[in-house]
Design a protein around this motif. Structure first.
Motif, PDB file in Angstrom:
ATOM      1  N   THR A 116      -5.172 -13.909   8.503  1.00  0.00           N
ATOM      2  CA  THR A 116      -4.263 -13.625   9.747  1.00  0.00           C
ATOM      3  C   THR A 116      -4.567 -12.131   9.963  1.00  0.00           C
ATOM      4  OG1 THR A 116      -2.199 -13.789  10.588  1.00  0.00           O
ATOM      5  CG2 THR A 116      -2.335 -13.045   8.364  1.00  0.00           C
ATOM      6  N   ASP A 117      -4.439 -11.678  11.304  1.00  0.00           N
ATOM      7  CA  ASP A 117      -4.443 -10.420  11.608  1.00  0.00           C
ATOM      8  C   ASP A 117      -3.262  -9.810  11.517  1.00  0.00           C
ATOM      9  OD1 ASP A 117      -4.664  -7.844  13.139  1.00  0.00           O
ATOM     10  OD2 ASP A 117      -5.633  -8.716  14.608  1.00  0.00           O
ATOM     11  N   VAL A 118      -3.078  -9.075  10.289  1.00  0.00           N
ATOM     12  CA  VAL A 118      -1.703  -8.456   9.868  1.00  0.00           C
ATOM     13  C   VAL A 118      -1.368  -7.234  10.834  1.00  0.00           C
ATOM     14  CG1 VAL A 118      -0.798  -7.088   8.169  1.00  0.00           C
ATOM     15  CG2 VAL A 118      -1.999  -9.106   7.318  1.00  0.00           C
ATOM     16  N   HIS A 119      -2.152  -6.479  11.365  1.00  0.00           N
ATOM     17  CA  HIS A 119      -1.925  -5.369  12.231  1.00  0.00           C
ATOM     18  C   HIS A 119      -1.172  -6.128  13.340  1.00  0.00           C
ATOM     19  CE1 HIS A 119      -1.922  -1.585  14.203  1.00  0.00           C
ATOM     20  NE2 HIS A 119      -2.635  -1.877  15.265  1.00  0.00           N
ATOM     21  N   ALA A 120      -1.754  -7.123  14.146  1.00  0.00           N
ATOM     22  CA  ALA A 120      -1.346  -7.598  15.208  1.00  0.00           C
ATOM     23  C   ALA A 120       0.088  -8.233  15.162  1.00  0.00           C
ATOM     24  CB  ALA A 120      -2.288  -8.952  15.861  1.00  0.00           C
ATOM     25  N   LYS A 149       2.460  -4.564  14.002  1.00  0.00           N
ATOM     26  CA  LYS A 149       2.554  -3.187  14.782  1.00  0.00           C
ATOM     27  C   LYS A 149       3.617  -2.907  15.473  1.00  0.00           C
ATOM     28  CE  LYS A 149      -0.260  -5.308  18.642  1.00  0.00           C
ATOM     29  NZ  LYS A 149       0.799  -5.089  19.695  1.00  0.00           N
ATOM     30  N   ASP A 150       4.157  -3.796  16.128  1.00  0.00           N
ATOM     31  CA  ASP A 150       5.265  -3.908  16.865  1.00  0.00           C
ATOM     32  C   ASP A 150       6.806  -3.500  15.876  1.00  0.00           C
ATOM     33  OD1 ASP A 150       4.266  -3.922  19.184  1.00  0.00           O
ATOM     34  OD2 ASP A 150       4.805  -6.116  19.519  1.00  0.00           O
ATOM     35  N   HIS A 179      10.974   6.254  11.814  1.00  0.00           N
ATOM     36  CA  HIS A 179       9.625   6.724  12.014  1.00  0.00           C
ATOM     37  C   HIS A 179       9.021   5.735  12.877  1.00  0.00           C
ATOM     38  CE1 HIS A 179      10.739  10.211   9.239  1.00  0.00           C
ATOM     39  NE2 HIS A 179      11.295   9.340   8.531  1.00  0.00           N
ATOM     40  N   ASP A 180       7.887   6.186  13.370  1.00  0.00           N
ATOM     41  CA  ASP A 180       6.716   5.299  13.680  1.00  0.00           C
ATOM     42  C   ASP A 180       5.746   5.181  12.314  1.00  0.00           C
ATOM     43  OD1 ASP A 180       4.067   4.145  14.056  1.00  0.00           O
ATOM     44  OD2 ASP A 180       4.269   4.736  16.133  1.00  0.00           O
ATOM     45  N   LEU A 181       5.812   4.378  11.609  1.00  0.00           N
ATOM     46  CA  LEU A 181       5.108   4.365  10.192  1.00  0.00           C
ATOM     47  C   LEU A 181       3.557   4.702  10.521  1.00  0.00           C
ATOM     48  CD1 LEU A 181       6.922   1.606   8.198  1.00  0.00           C
ATOM     49  CD2 LEU A 181       7.294   3.937   8.491  1.00  0.00           C
ATOM     50  N   TYR A 182       2.891   4.332  11.653  1.00  0.00           N
ATOM     51  CA  TYR A 182       1.550   4.856  11.562  1.00  0.00           C
ATOM     52  C   TYR A 182       1.372   6.018  11.685  1.00  0.00           C
ATOM     53  CZ  TYR A 182       1.209  -0.206  12.239  1.00  0.00           C
ATOM     54  OH  TYR A 182       1.051  -1.741  12.105  1.00  0.00           O
ATOM     55  N   GLU A 183       2.263   6.736  12.472  1.00  0.00           N
ATOM     56  CA  GLU A 183       2.084   8.299  12.925  1.00  0.00           C
ATOM     57  C   GLU A 183       2.196   9.140  11.528  1.00  0.00           C
ATOM     58  OE1 GLU A 183       5.109   9.218  15.292  1.00  0.00           O
ATOM     59  OE2 GLU A 183       4.161   8.137  17.322  1.00  0.00           O
ATOM     60  N   ASP A 213      -0.449   1.572   7.510  1.00  0.00           N
ATOM     61  CA  ASP A 213      -1.774   0.872   7.231  1.00  0.00           C
ATOM     62  C   ASP A 213      -1.284   0.516   5.675  1.00  0.00           C
ATOM     63  OD1 ASP A 213      -3.069   1.127   9.372  1.00  0.00           O
ATOM     64  OD2 ASP A 213      -4.163   2.970   8.979  1.00  0.00           O
ATOM     65  N   VAL A 214      -0.724   1.471   4.911  1.00  0.00           N
ATOM     66  CA  VAL A 214      -0.209   1.006   3.544  1.00  0.00           C
ATOM     67  C   VAL A 214       0.615   0.081   3.465  1.00  0.00           C
ATOM     68  CG1 VAL A 214       0.743   1.880   1.376  1.00  0.00           C
ATOM     69  CG2 VAL A 214      -0.399   3.588   2.820  1.00  0.00           C
ATOM     70  N   VAL A 215       1.790  -0.057   4.551  1.00  0.00           N
ATOM     71  CA  VAL A 215       2.483  -1.076   4.453  1.00  0.00           C
ATOM     72  C   VAL A 215       1.780  -2.379   4.849  1.00  0.00           C
ATOM     73  CG1 VAL A 215       4.351  -2.402   5.484  1.00  0.00           C
ATOM     74  CG2 VAL A 215       4.469  -0.026   4.666  1.00  0.00           C
ATOM     75  N   GLU A 216       0.820  -2.521   5.638  1.00  0.00           N
ATOM     76  CA  GLU A 216       0.028  -3.526   6.140  1.00  0.00           C
ATOM     77  C   GLU A 216      -0.805  -3.995   4.860  1.00  0.00           C
ATOM     78  OE1 GLU A 216      -2.602  -2.960   9.571  1.00  0.00           O
ATOM     79  OE2 GLU A 216      -0.953  -2.496  10.771  1.00  0.00           O
ATOM     80  N   GLY A 217      -1.140  -3.335   4.061  1.00  0.00           N
ATOM     81  CA  GLY A 217      -2.121  -3.566   3.063  1.00  0.00           C
ATOM     82  C   GLY A 217      -0.994  -4.348   2.152  1.00  0.00           C
TER      83      GLY A 217
END
Length: 387
Positions: free
Chosen positions: A329-333, A336-337, A347-351, A356-360
């Motif tokens: 599956t596309d985890v980021h998709a 991301k929201d 926080h915006d965790l990407y900023e 990316d760490v959480v996505e992994g």
């Protein structure tokens, strides 16, 4: 504003229906009797409780003044800190609902009042309380009319800044973050008891890494309570206590409303310290991923479960609803929201380099049945420090 409060503001201090309006009405009676000084001490279990109480009382009093129901001098009286104070407090004692296990033990020992009564409003009432012997009450020493010798009863009396430091120590580092880690993991891994969960070596190691390794180095020491000793007591005595039969499912309630405080504050300390980097965190991001995995409402054995109440479930669950364990599956998709939502995490965790760490971690956790446990084991094996 709740309709009941609106009605009380409209109707004035003579016949209040809401508790807060009743308190304000009592203060109006004290004002009329001679403007006598008074401390209104909140022991509600949330941060800045005195300030929230003050805001509530003033909202009602100012509404009455606007409607011509009380004189402006009453509002002045409430805002005069030499007359009326609203001390802050930090209260800490884990007290779950009355336990059937404790009830059964009391019955077996011959106690008459062992029954638990379940009200229509889903409140459990009993003549006994199952709680822990450990307790803290830190109170701002601001009493314009004097006070009893509360310190002789174990109350820690101090200044406002110290109360805030003690509260932050508990809520953002030494207790609440550990509780939430146990809550989401316990719900996914089939635990129905916090005491049983912390007997699991992986669970115990996880909360130790969050408390001692990632949180403790950035906490402000309130001095009146030693943060390390506080965690020692929590993990060695309080959480393992079977007679305080708390459940991960209770603590998991409203998690979306808790994460920005329970983890966001520690993350902010890592951002603010030039010698630290949020990307050095491993176990806090793992818990955030586990909460996203929790939103799927599928446990680690692939079976559905009922998530605890949360005001954002209806908004968040659809974002992960079509994910299937073991399927690509596309985890980021999907995430991301969620991970960019500052309302949830502070926080915006990407900023800040954690998205990316959480996505992994999440990608690993959805790789199949048993993957939540396997991801935890692998992360502990790779990053855990000796305590």
């Amino acid at each position: 504003m709740l309709p009941a409060i609106e009605d009380d503001i409209k109707n004035g201090p003579e016949a209040p229906k809401n508790n807060m309006a009743s308190l304000t009405s009592l203060m109006f009676a004290r004002f009329k009797a001679g403007k006598y000084p008074m401390a209104l001490l909140s022991t509600d279990n949330f941060s800045q409780n005195g300030e929230k109480l003050e805001k509530s009382v003033l909202t009602i009093a100012q509404g009455w003044e606007k409607n011509g129901l009380v004189p402006s001098e009453f509002v002045d009286y409430l805002q005069d800190d030499k007359k009326v104070s609203f001390p802050l407090s930090m209260i800490d004692r884990i007290t779950p609902n009355p336990s059937e296990t404790v009830s059964d033990k009391l019955k077996a020992d011959g106690f008459e009042n062992y029954q638990i009564f379940h009200t229509p409003g889903h409140t459990n009432i009993a003549a006994f309380t199952n709680t822990e012997e450990v307790h803290y009450l830190v109170v701002e020493d601001d009493f314009p009319n004097g006070r009893p010798a509360l310190d002789k009863a174990g109350v820690i009396l101090t200044n406002r800044d110290t109360v805030n430091d003690a509260d932050e120590m508990k809520v953002t580092t030494c207790l609440n973050p550990l509780h939430t880690a146990l809550a989401v993991n316990g719900s996914l891994l089939g635990f129905n008891s916090i005491a049983k969960e912390v007997s699991d070596p992986d669970m115990l190691n996880l909360i130790k890494q969050i408390g001692y390794v990632e949180g403790l180095p950035v906490v402000t020491d309130p001095k009146v309570i030693n943060p390390k000793k506080f965690i020692d007591q929590l993990v060695n005595k309080r959480l393992p206590n079977p007679y305080s039969p708390d459940m991960p499912q209770r603590i998991a309630a409203d998690t979306s409303q808790k994460l920005s405080v329970r983890y966001g504050v520690t993350i902010q300390h890592y951002i603010d310290d030039p010698k630290r980097d949020p990307k050095d965190l491993h176990f806090i991001p793992l818990v955030l991923a586990t909460w996203c995995r929790y939103l799927m409402a599928i446990d680690d054995q692939g079976k559905p479960f009922e998530p605890s109440r949360d005001p954002m479930l209806s908004e968040l669950q659809p974002k992960v609803a079509d994910i299937k364990l073991g399927e690509k599956t596309d985890v980021h998709a999907h995430l991301k929201d969620i991970l960019s939502n500052k309302k949830i995490f502070g926080h915006d965790l990407y900023e800040i380099g954690l998205g990316d760490v959480v996505e992994g971690y999440f990608a690993s956790q959805i790789s199949g049945v048993g993957a939540v446990r396997k991801t935890l084991e692998d992360t502990l094996s790779k990053y855990a420090k000796q305590i």
